[in-house]
Design a protein around this motif. Sequence first.
Motif, PDB file in Angstrom:
ATOM      1  N   GLN A  71       0.790  -1.175   0.077  1.00 31.90           N
ATOM      2  CA  GLN A  71       0.161  -0.030  -0.070  1.00 31.90           C
ATOM      3  C   GLN A  71       0.729   1.194   0.071  1.00 31.90           C
ATOM      4  O   GLN A  71       0.579   2.370  -0.926  1.00 31.90           O
ATOM      5  CB  GLN A  71      -0.634  -0.034   1.139  1.00 31.90           C
ATOM      6  N   THR A  91      -0.131  -1.971   9.992  1.00 34.32           N
ATOM      7  CA  THR A  91      -0.247  -3.646   9.806  1.00 34.32           C
ATOM      8  C   THR A  91      -0.217  -4.300  11.284  1.00 34.32           C
ATOM      9  O   THR A  91      -0.730  -5.285  11.443  1.00 34.32           O
ATOM     10  CB  THR A  91       0.549  -3.951   8.748  1.00 34.32           C
ATOM     11  N   ALA A 114      -2.946  -4.015  13.511  1.00 35.95           N
ATOM     12  CA  ALA A 114      -4.100  -4.947  13.169  1.00 35.95           C
ATOM     13  C   ALA A 114      -3.537  -6.458  13.764  1.00 35.95           C
ATOM     14  O   ALA A 114      -4.515  -6.914  14.408  1.00 35.95           O
ATOM     15  CB  ALA A 114      -3.991  -5.390  11.747  1.00 35.95           C
ATOM     16  N   VAL A 155      -6.215  -0.080   5.750  1.00 37.95           N
ATOM     17  CA  VAL A 155      -6.536  -1.175   6.786  1.00 37.95           C
ATOM     18  C   VAL A 155      -6.711  -0.364   8.032  1.00 37.95           C
ATOM     19  O   VAL A 155      -7.834  -0.869   8.923  1.00 37.95           O
ATOM     20  CB  VAL A 155      -5.495  -2.369   6.834  1.00 37.95           C
ATOM     21  N   ALA A 210      -8.757   2.315   8.536  1.00 37.42           N
ATOM     22  CA  ALA A 210     -10.068   2.706   8.516  1.00 37.42           C
ATOM     23  C   ALA A 210     -11.087   1.463   8.656  1.00 37.42           C
ATOM     24  O   ALA A 210     -12.253   1.566   9.010  1.00 37.42           O
ATOM     25  CB  ALA A 210     -10.436   3.657   7.422  1.00 37.42           C
ATOM     26  N   HIS A 211     -10.479   0.239   8.199  1.00 36.49           N
ATOM     27  CA  HIS A 211     -11.275  -0.909   8.095  1.00 36.49           C
ATOM     28  C   HIS A 211     -11.475  -1.701   9.105  1.00 36.49           C
ATOM     29  O   HIS A 211     -12.475  -2.586   9.107  1.00 36.49           O
ATOM     30  CB  HIS A 211     -10.857  -1.607   6.573  1.00 36.49           C
ATOM     31  N   VAL A 212     -10.366  -1.760   9.737  1.00 35.11           N
ATOM     32  CA  VAL A 212     -10.650  -2.551  11.109  1.00 35.11           C
ATOM     33  C   VAL A 212     -11.778  -2.092  12.005  1.00 35.11           C
ATOM     34  O   VAL A 212     -12.122  -1.035  11.736  1.00 35.11           O
ATOM     35  CB  VAL A 212      -9.138  -2.790  11.901  1.00 35.11           C
ATOM     36  N   TRP A 213     -11.596  -3.040  12.997  1.00 30.92           N
ATOM     37  CA  TRP A 213     -12.866  -2.657  14.072  1.00 30.92           C
ATOM     38  C   TRP A 213     -12.116  -2.686  15.590  1.00 30.92           C
ATOM     39  O   TRP A 213     -11.680  -3.783  15.665  1.00 30.92           O
ATOM     40  CB  TRP A 213     -14.322  -3.299  14.191  1.00 30.92           C
ATOM     41  N   PRO A 236     -12.148   1.202  14.044  1.00 28.67           N
ATOM     42  CA  PRO A 236     -11.163   2.025  13.365  1.00 28.67           C
ATOM     43  C   PRO A 236     -10.066   2.787  14.151  1.00 28.67           C
ATOM     44  O   PRO A 236     -10.297   2.978  15.381  1.00 28.67           O
ATOM     45  CB  PRO A 236     -11.996   3.161  12.960  1.00 28.67           C
TER      46      PRO A 236
END
Lengths: 342, 342
Positions: free
Chosen positions: A77, A254, A257, A284, A286-289, A291
Amino acid sequence: MQKTGQPTINDVARIAGVSKKTVSRVINKSPLLNGDTRLRVETVIADIGYIPNPQARALALRRNYLVGLVHDNPNAQTVMNVQRGMLEGLQGTEFELVVRPLNRGAQSMLSDLRYFLERQRLFGVLLMPPISENESIVQLCREIGCRYVRMCSVSLDDDAHMVASNDREAVRGAVAYLIEQGHRRIGLIAGPQGFRSATERRAGFEDALREAGLPLQRSLIAGGDYTFESGLVAAERLLDLTPRPTAIFSSSDTMAAGVMHAARARGLDIPRDLSIIGFDDTPVAAHVWPPLTTVRWPTVSMGRSAALKLISGVGEEEELVEEPSLFISTLIRRGSVAPPID
Amino acid sequence: MQKTGQPTINDVARIAGVSKKTVSRVINKSPLLNGDTRLRVETVIADIGYIPNPQARALALRRNYLVGLVHDNPNAQTVMNVQRGMLEGLQGTEFELVVRPLNRGAQSMLSDLRYFLERQRLFGVLLMPPISENESIVQLCREIGCRYVRMCSVSLDDDAHMVASNDREAVRGAVAYLIEQGHRRIGLIAGPQGFRSATERRAGFEDALREAGLPLQRSLIAGGDYTFESGLVAAERLLDLTPRPTAIFSSSDTMAAGVMHAARARGLDIPRDLSIIGFDDTPVAAHVWPPLTTVRWPTVSMGRSAALKLISGVGEEEELVEEPSLFISTLIRRGSVAPPID
DNA sequence: CCCGTACTTGACACCGGTTCCCCTAAGACC
DNA sequence: GGTCTTAGGGGAACCGGTGTCAAGTACGGG
């Protein structure tokens, strides 16, 4: 007459009734040229749709209108962002972008790169981290006479050859924010040994603790290599500590995460039981929970600026806008930080 | 004598005591050559470190040793994967890779591309979706005489010009898996209108329902454009339905991450209250929580194969391995699917 | 009216490879 | 032994631009 349909400079010259050289002057916007002739040649060029052949030009000029992106960065990315930025910067110019990944740590890296640069006669290259920290590569560029710009987490060179970010200060701010929220036991997942970015981010972490008068515990610092798995493993070690840290700063999204996965595996709620801050602001985050609160590393802008620096001074008429050399990483507050529940 | 330190073919010829032409023959491995002479020339080449100038060669040959990746795909990770695959395929050859993103849907796209291809005289290009579905671009390549390979979700052309994946069948299998788990109300988040991948994946979804004798309810199909936000919005619509779907197949991982956010905002537990399957298997799939069950799209392999197809037949001595044209996407089972609790 | 100067423009060689065509020498055949 | 065939290798032109240098032109001043 031509085998390929492509009109050449000779066709233009013949039709316009001038010499090749004159056409060449028009193309290169030479100032010493009668306006009349120029107009006539330009008309012919537009008429027959002439496009100068870049290979021929490269041969005569001993220089190619090609800009390279050289990296050994494993984060797709990030590379893509820089690439996108460079393409933005090159937009509308006659430069094309060539991408060249190098095998991290390969013995032949330097000679591979030399071969590449000499063969392709690149106009300039952007050196991405961690390769940009390699002085022998910079030396190689100088020796070959290839323009270069280094991208790094801190300025290592003069402005003309650098796009730098303020990682140390940015991380200091991020960790200060955690402290401000009430955290006192804060873990760090550092980047790999020998990486400038890792050193800078770690220094920022230490700055924040020192400023707040907090002790620096070695046990709260774990090493990673920017990958998800390494983040997971490092977090497991930190979360095994008693007392457990209430917050973790991870030197990459990363890895953050990975921290989240480690926390979940222990039934910890984020951010209630553990606050996390990452670095990069790749999608990633913004996409994980929840955010991820993270430090935005302005890679696209850095790529754009680097590209503009590389080709600056080529289209001489256009005003030389001074490109910034220092890029500010800013904290993006999302949902992974809360006060500790101690 | 040379301004640049680079030895040229003339230097080799002079030192070896042969003509330029002979050196050229050696470089190009011409068969009609005395073994003795060849050896002598090869020795000199190795001695002085001669590297043929690609620009000069491109000029004489009217063709460049450059392979292009052309795309208007917004998914950075996918582009990066294909790029990585191509670089693997080009490894060890004299080809370089040039990346050229195009503005999706721009009026000038076709003329931009024509300009690019004609100027750079690319040896070949890989057309990534959705651009690969544009017949006028394929037409352009044929007209210009530029080799091309199309990457697509289904075969649209003869094998020599295609690397295709079996999206329809893969999605059918994924949805069949949901049905097998007991799901009966399954939502679909489709891709954007006019995209072949969207059509194929939707067809696979419908195939699975039909096979299982399940009714096809239009209300269970929502449209997206492969972005996170569109997935979130589409999921909100599906989750508002009564009865609510117990599973959702999302045509991309990024949209699936959006689905997860929508579900969480409603307090739904994944996979207990909602099962989700995505498509792509980009890193985000493994990094979200729970890890996303998804269809792995073998983009790296496709890129590698495409690159090899593009340059096949160049180094004539090496055996022509037949590159596969159809790539199988497989279901990766992780943690986002469970039987419904009905 | 003549000449120096500045401004335009062209001829020519060159960048470093490749192709076309021809020459030379060795071996085959009668 | 002479002629034909064939392979190996060279010369020159060419790909499509660019640099150097000199020539031609218009103009102004003396």
